[in-house]
Design an enzyme around this catalytic site. Structure first.
Site, mmCIF file in Angstrom:
data_model
loop_
_atom_site.group_PDB
_atom_site.id
_atom_site.type_symbol
_atom_site.label_atom_id
_atom_site.label_comp_id
_atom_site.label_asym_id
_atom_site.label_seq_id
_atom_site.Cartn_x
_atom_site.Cartn_y
_atom_site.Cartn_z
ATOM 1 N N ARG A 1 10.487 13.596 -7.053
ATOM 2 C CA ARG A 1 9.667 11.867 -5.752
ATOM 3 C C ARG A 1 10.554 10.924 -5.969
ATOM 4 O O ARG A 1 10.334 10.712 -5.097
ATOM 5 C CB ARG A 1 8.518 12.187 -6.091
ATOM 6 N N LYS B 1 13.750 -10.696 3.844
ATOM 7 C CA LYS B 1 12.653 -9.878 4.170
ATOM 8 C C LYS B 1 13.062 -8.176 3.919
ATOM 9 O O LYS B 1 13.022 -7.360 4.525
ATOM 10 C CB LYS B 1 12.897 -9.849 5.932
ATOM 11 N N LYS C 1 13.997 -24.252 7.429
ATOM 12 C CA LYS C 1 14.062 -23.381 8.669
ATOM 13 C C LYS C 1 12.580 -24.253 9.559
ATOM 14 O O LYS C 1 12.468 -25.120 9.104
ATOM 15 C CB LYS C 1 12.876 -21.957 8.383
ATOM 16 N N GLU D 1 17.637 -23.576 10.859
ATOM 17 C CA GLU D 1 18.030 -22.933 12.532
ATOM 18 C C GLU D 1 17.631 -23.659 13.588
ATOM 19 O O GLU D 1 16.943 -24.791 12.788
ATOM 20 C CB GLU D 1 16.283 -22.315 12.054
ATOM 21 N N ASP E 1 18.413 -18.890 16.686
ATOM 22 C CA ASP E 1 17.291 -18.252 17.247
ATOM 23 C C ASP E 1 16.712 -17.791 18.146
ATOM 24 O O ASP E 1 15.785 -19.153 18.324
ATOM 25 C CB ASP E 1 15.580 -18.931 15.675
#
Length: 281
Positions: free
Chosen positions: A101, A136, A168, A198, A219
């Site tokens: 597994r 992410k 950002k 950004e 963005d």
């Protein structure tokens, strides 16, 4: 594909095995399978895709039994069709079943990332744009997932907070504006550190360029805005588009002339590639 060093992979696989073995080991295999039983099994693709994670698979088995023999037939970075045998493993049956597994979890998840990446890379192949991943990632698996992106033909964005500056929207809001944020970054970091900012509007883009940004993250801009942005940038900085990137939308976005397209879902939400472990007689 150049593999990751074993020292980077082994702790992650070891932790996954320890999680699965719990406090008493594999009580099912120990109860059902005689200790001296041997077996030969095959990793078989149930669907088409791109393979990544075979080193994790190998380590999962070898940590439980170093005498097991793994034969890789389709290495990382290569495509598979339904029914293809990716690799075989032979030896004592108990450790094979105990590692199954964990081995499949790594192989399926990382191959899913590689497959998703390959789909978009193929869709934009007629342009000069490259596909990049983001931060992410599933916690603890960043190095592996970014490796899987490379297996799928993509490129890696920054690996962490310490290897590049990415200003950002929240940085901009707290700092008081695009220009001041970029200028502060330029004054703070060393000459080898790149600065990306950004932007959500063309006015912010101009401000970032005037302040000396090396790259701009465009963005969630529509196609017309992206085309205007590429014209304004004029090669003075790297143009990266993000937001709503799918195999269907990516071609038109890439055709605007951006240098990069980035997508977070490649690592945080890519569907697992269906791979099974089949007993071979």
């Amino acid at each position: 594909m150049t593999p990751l060093p074993r020292i980077m992979i082994e702790p992650l696989v070891r932790a996954a095995l320890l999680e699965d073995l719990g406090r008493a080991g594999d009580i099912t295999a120990d109860a059902v399978i005689p200790e001296d039983t041997t077996a030969r099994v095959a990793f078989v693709a149930r669907e088409a895709g791109v393979i990544a994670g075979l080193d994790c698979t190998a380590i999962a088995f070898l940590l439980l039994d170093s005498t097991l023999t793994l034969d890789v037939r389709i290495p990382d970075g290569k495509t598979v069709a339904p029914g293809d045998v990716i690799a075989t493993i032979e030896g004592r049956a108990r450790p094979i079943l105990s590692a199954e597994r964990v081995a499949l979890n790594f192989l399926g998840q990382l191959s899913g990332v590689a497959t998703a990446t390959s789909g978009i890379v193929t869709a934009i192949a007629h342009t000069r744009a490259k596909l990049a991943c983001t931060r992410k990632t599933i916690p603890g698996l960043r190095a592996l997932q970014k490796y899987a992106v490379r297996c799928g033909g993509g490129a890696n964005h920054r690996f962490g907070l310490d290897d590049a500056v990415l200003i950002k929207d929240n940085h901009i809001a707290i700092a008081g504006g695009v220009g001041i944020a970029v200028r502060r970054a330029r004054q703070s970091v060393g000459h080898l550190v790149k600065i990306e900012c950004e932007v959500e509007t063309l006015d912010q883009l101009t401000e970032a360029l005037d302040a000396g940004a090396d790259a701009v993250l465009l963005d969630n801009m529509d196609l017309a805005a992206l085309q205007n942005a590429v014209t304004i940038i004029g090669g003075k900085a790297i143009a990266e588009a993000s937001g709503r990137i799918t195999p269907e939308t990516a071609p038109a976005i890439a055709e605007t002339g951006v240098d990069l397209i980035s997508a977070g879902w490649l690592t945080h939400s890519a569907r697992v590639l269906d791979i099974g472990l089949d007993f071979m007689t």
